[in-house]
Design a protein around this motif. Structure first.
Motif, PDB file in Angstrom:
ATOM      1  N   GLU A  43      35.113 -29.374  13.981  1.00 42.44           N
ATOM      2  CA  GLU A  43      34.759 -29.643  15.378  1.00 42.44           C
ATOM      3  C   GLU A  43      35.416 -28.627  16.325  1.00 42.44           C
ATOM      4  O   GLU A  43      34.776 -28.153  17.271  1.00 42.44           O
ATOM      5  N   GLN A  47      33.210 -26.139  18.704  1.00 48.00           N
ATOM      6  CA  GLN A  47      33.365 -26.077  20.159  1.00 48.00           C
ATOM      7  C   GLN A  47      33.653 -24.652  20.627  1.00 48.00           C
ATOM      8  O   GLN A  47      33.217 -24.251  21.704  1.00 48.00           O
ATOM      9  N   SER A  52      25.556 -24.936  21.696  1.00 48.71           N
ATOM     10  CA  SER A  52      25.066 -26.302  21.883  1.00 48.71           C
ATOM     11  C   SER A  52      26.256 -27.227  22.079  1.00 48.71           C
ATOM     12  O   SER A  52      27.338 -26.989  21.544  1.00 48.71           O
ATOM     13  N   LYS A  54      26.767 -30.824  21.585  1.00 55.60           N
ATOM     14  CA  LYS A  54      27.138 -31.954  20.747  1.00 55.60           C
ATOM     15  C   LYS A  54      27.492 -31.496  19.335  1.00 55.60           C
ATOM     16  O   LYS A  54      26.711 -30.821  18.677  1.00 55.60           O
ATOM     17  N   GLU A  56      27.807 -31.576  15.546  1.00 53.90           N
ATOM     18  CA  GLU A  56      27.143 -32.140  14.376  1.00 53.90           C
ATOM     19  C   GLU A  56      27.646 -31.367  13.163  1.00 53.90           C
ATOM     20  O   GLU A  56      27.591 -30.132  13.152  1.00 53.90           O
TER      21      GLU A  56
END
Length: 167
Positions: A43, A47, A52, A54, A56
């Motif tokens: 994650e 980031q 994008s 969100k 996933e």
């Protein structure tokens, strides 16, 4: 790596606060054929590198694999098991529930079991089940290198029940 052409490298990413930077992680990832990291690390990298919003796991694996040229990405998820991105397919594997005594050493045990299965060319379901079982077994004991037996690990691993949700 340059002195061993054709060597397949394994990168067990451990992002420790203050001890890593993105260019280094990207360079090491590009050297790896197999990458292991945890969901939090995935994650963080998502980031920092994705446009994008969100997070996933599947999108992260596809992006990181394509960007870095990695054959196999394994993301550990603790008691939830792991996900593996290999040959363009995303697979999720359930973990094992144990009473946690100590998490130190579980990631290394998981990595060793995962690489063992890859080396022996086991089916992905068996590799994930074995690695998840050994990680859980080590977590259920105190100390970074607790005593355990292969029979204990094999009893916990449910090779015939290892389910993959592939996409």
């Amino acid at each position: 790596v340059q002195s061993l052409p054709g060597a397949r490298c394994f990168y067990d990413m451990n992002l420790r606060t203050g001890h890593w930077n993105l260019p280094l992680v990207q360079r090491l990832s590009r050297l790896a054929a197999v990458l292991k990291l945890n969901e939090t690390e995935a994650e963080i990298l998502f980031q920092l590198t994705s446009s994008s919003g969100k997070f996933e796991l599947e999108e992260f694996c596809r992006h990181w694999s394509a960007t870095c040229g990695i054959d196999t990405i394994c993301v550990t998820r603790g008691s939830k098991g792991c996900v593996v991105f290999r040959e363009g397919q995303f697979h999720a594997f359930a973990g094992y529930s144990v009473k946690v005594a100590d998490t130190v050493g579980a990631g290394d045990a998981f990595a060793a079991a995962f690489l063992h299965g890859l080396h022996h060319q086991w089916p992905l379901e068996k590799i994930a089940s074995f690695a998840n079982a050994l990680g859980a077994l080590v977590t259920s004991r105190s100390g970074a290198i607790p005593d355990w037996t292969i029979d204990e690990c094999l009893r916990l691993a449910t090779f015939s029940d290892a389910k993959s949700t592939a996409r």
